[in-house]
Design an enzyme around this catalytic site. Structure first.
Site, short mmCIF file in Angstrom:
data_model
loop_
_atom_site.label_atom_id
_atom_site.label_comp_id
_atom_site.label_asym_id
_atom_site.label_seq_id
_atom_site.Cartn_x
_atom_site.Cartn_y
_atom_site.Cartn_z
N SER A 102 25.24 -18.80 -8.76
CA SER A 102 24.59 -18.11 -9.87
C SER A 102 23.34 -17.35 -9.44
O SER A 102 23.40 -16.43 -8.66
CB SER A 102 24.30 -19.11 -10.99
OG SER A 102 23.92 -18.46 -12.18
N ASP A 241 22.25 -11.42 -13.27
CA ASP A 241 22.04 -12.30 -12.12
C ASP A 241 23.23 -12.20 -11.18
O ASP A 241 24.16 -11.43 -11.41
CB ASP A 241 21.76 -13.74 -12.57
CG ASP A 241 23.00 -14.44 -13.12
OD1 ASP A 241 23.93 -13.74 -13.55
OD2 ASP A 241 23.02 -15.69 -13.13
N ASP A 243 25.88 -13.82 -10.45
CA ASP A 243 27.28 -13.99 -10.84
C ASP A 243 27.58 -13.40 -12.21
O ASP A 243 28.68 -13.57 -12.74
CB ASP A 243 27.70 -15.47 -10.78
CG ASP A 243 27.12 -16.31 -11.91
OD1 ASP A 243 26.00 -15.99 -12.36
OD2 ASP A 243 27.77 -17.28 -12.33
N ASP A 245 26.52 -13.99 -15.32
CA ASP A 245 26.57 -14.71 -16.59
C ASP A 245 25.22 -14.74 -17.30
O ASP A 245 25.10 -15.28 -18.39
CB ASP A 245 27.14 -16.13 -16.42
CG ASP A 245 26.25 -17.05 -15.59
OD1 ASP A 245 25.24 -16.58 -15.04
OD2 ASP A 245 26.58 -18.25 -15.49
#
Length: 455
Positions: A102, A241, A243, A245
Site C-alpha cells: 500500500s 497511494d 496501490d 486504494d
C-alpha cells in the site's frame, strides 16, 4: 475466534526478506491458498501487484505454489488493489491476490486476498489457510498442475469500469487535473481514466522504477501535488497511494482535502439526491467535524474501529453505502466492493461538474476541528486505557470541551505507545489540553509501574 499466526487485519505484510515476506514462505502460502480454495476441484485465481521490485519475486513464488496445488493463475501485472477486486469478479475467479504494501516504501511488501465477490476473505477461510500452512507441501500429480495465463487487457477493463461509475453524460472537459500516481500501480491507469473523460490531465509520479513507490509523492506526501496544482493553475489535484486504494485531493487554492472532507462531499450529494441509502461510517479517528457536518444533514453517523476492513464490515452490517477514513480510504459500496481512490475522485469530479462548483466551495459545509495527537511511550498502554483514574481524567476533559470536542485513547497494536487524541474548537487550547492530559496519564503510569511486581 482462533488466534492468527500469519494474517493481520489486512493480509500479511512486512519487510522483504524478513518475517514472512520471502520466496520460501510465499510459495507455500500460494500452495496453502490453492489447497483451501480448490478442495479437490479445478479453480482459478487472479494475481496483481504494485510496482515494487520485489513484486516479481513474490508473484513467481505465489504462481508456483498455486500451480502445485492444481490452481490456474491469471496474471494481471501492475494493477491497483481495487482493480484486482473488480477483475476477480469479472473474470469469475475464485479469489484475487494482491502483492502490495500500500502506502509503505519499496522495502516492504505484502500479500492480501479478495474472495470471489471482490470482498475480503472470510475469517474462516483465512484460518483454514493458516492451518494448511502447518502441513507439509505436497504437489498434485503432473496432469493436474495449474496453468498460468497473462491478462493483457486488464488495465483497459479496469479503466472502463472506473469511467462507468459516474453518469455516462458526465464530461470533465472544462477541468484541469493534476494526478499524482505515487510511482505506483495506477501510473498507467489513472491519467487515462481522467483524460478519456475529457479532462486536461497533468500527470506526476508515473515513472516507477521498482524503488520510488510512495517516495516523497502520492497521498501520504502531498506537497509535490500541491505545488504542481498551483504552478499549472489546475482546478484540482488528485493524490493516490502506491496501490490506488487511498486518495487525497488539493483544491485550486492549494488547500489539502482529506478523506473526511471527501466523504462529506460524496455523502451530501447522495443525500440531496435521495440515494444515500442510510448513514455514513467513519472511524474512531475521523474528525469530529465530519460527524457534526453529517448529522447536521439529518444523516446518521457511526464510527468503526480504525481500518478499512472495519469500515466495510460496519457498512455491510448496517446495509449503508458510504464510509471511509481520514487517510483517504473511501468506500462507495454503491459503486465498488472495496476502497477505490480513482472511483472516489471521480465521484467528487462529477459533483463539481454537475453543481458547477469549485472544490473549495464543496468543502465549505464541513469545518474540521483542530486535532492534536500525542504518542505517549508506555509499556502499559492497554492497562492505562482502562484505568479508572485515566478514564476520570478523560471525562473531566470532555466535560470541559462541553460537546464541542472529543478525546480518544488508543493503545498501539504494534508499538509500546498510547495514542492520545484531543479535538476542539481552538487549536492552541487543544494542544495545551492534550499535553496536560498526557502529563496526568504519565503520572498514573509511573505509579502503576512502581506498584507492579518486579520480574
Amino acid at each position: 475466534m482462533s488466534q492468527r499466526k500469519y494474517f493481520g487485519t489486512d493480509g500479511i505484510r512486512g519487510h522483504v526478506g524478513l518475517s514472512n515476506i520471502n520466496p520460501e514462505f510465499v510459495l507455500k502460502l500460494g500452495w496453502a491458498v490453492g489447497c483451501v480454495l480448490a478442495n479437490g476441484a479445478r479453480k482459478k485465481v487472479v494475481i496483481g501487484k504494485d510496482t515494487r521490485v520485489s513484486g516479481y519475486m513474490l508473484e513467481s513464488a505465489l504462481e508456483a505454489g498455486l500451480s502445485a496445488a492444481g490452481v490456474d493463475v491469471a496474471l494481471l501485472g501492475p494493477m491497483p488493489t481495487p482493480g484486482i477486486a473488480y477483475l476477480t469478479q469479472t473474470l469469475r475467479a475464485n479469489a484475487g491476490i494482491v502483492i502490495s504494501a500500500s502506502h509503505n516504501l519499496f522495502e516492504d511488501n505484502g500479500i492480501k486476498f479478495f474472495s470471489a465477490d471482490g470482498g475480503k476473505l472470510p475469517d474462516s477461510v483465512e484460518l483454514a489457510i493458516e492451518a494448511q500452512l502447518e502441513k507439509q507441501l505436497q504437489t498434485v500429480p503432473s496432469a493436474k498442475l495449474g496453468k498460468a495465463t497473462r491478462i493483457n487487457d486488464a488495465a483497459g477493463r479496469y479503466i472502463e469500469f472506473c469511467k462507468s461509475t459516474i453518469p455516462s453524460l458526465s464530461r470533465l472537459s472544462n477541468l484541469k487535473i493534476v494526478v499524482d500516481c505515487a510511482n505506483g500501480a495506477t501510473y498507467h491507469i489513472a491519467p487515462n481514466v481522467f483524460s478519456e473523460l475529457g479532462a486536461d490531465v497533468v500527470p506526476i509520479g508515473i515513472k516507477p522504477d521498482g524503488f520510488n513507490i510512495n517516495q516523497e509523492c502520492g497521498s501520504t506526501a502531498p506537497e509535490l501535488l500541491r505545488e504542481k496544482v498551483i504552478a499549472v493553475g489546475a482546478d484540482i489535484g488528485i493524490g493516490l497511494d502506491g496501490d490506488g486504494d487511498r486518495v487525497i485531493l488539493v483544491d485550486s487554492l492549494g488547500n489539502l482535502v482529506d478523506g473526511d472532507q471527501i466523504i462529506y462531499i460524496i455523502a451530501k450529494d447522495r443525500h440531496q439526491r435521495g440515494v444515500l441509502h442510510g448513514g455514513v461510517v467513519g472511524t474512531l479517528m475521523s474528525n469530529y467535524g465530519l460527524e457534526l457536518a453529517i448529522t447536521s444533514l439529518g444523516v446518521p453517523f457511526q464510527r468503526s474501529k480504525v481500518g478499512d476492513r472495519y469500515v466495510l464490515e460496519m457498512l455491510r452490517e448496517k446495509d449503508w453505502k458510504i464510509g471511509g477514513e481520514t487517510s483517504g480510504h473511501i468506500v462507495c459500496l454503491d459503486k465498488t466492493t472495496t476502497g477505490d481512490g480513482i472511483v472516489a475522485a471521480l465521484q467528487v469530479l462529477s459533483i463539481m461538474v454537475k453543481q458547477n462548483k469549485a472544490l473549495h466551495e464543496l468543502t465549505a459545509g464541513i469545518q474540521l476541528l483542530p486535532q492534536t495527537l500525542v504518542n505517549l511511550k508506555t509499556n502499559n498502554a492497554a492497562l492505562l486505557a482502562s484505568n479508572p483514574d485515566v478514564i476520570q481524567a478523560v471525562k473531566n476533559l470532555e466535560k470541559h470541551l462541553n460537546g464541542e470536542g472529543r478525546v480518544l485513547l488508543r493503545p498501539s497494536g504494534t508499538e509500546p505507545l498510547l495514542r492520545v487524541m484531543v479535538e476542539g474548537a481552538n487549536a492552541s487550547i487543544v494542544k495545551q489540553q492534550a499535553q496536560m492530559l498526557c502529563d496526568d496519564i504519565s503520572q498514573i503510569d509511573k505509579k502503576m509501574t512502581e506498584s507492579l511486581p518486579s520480574t
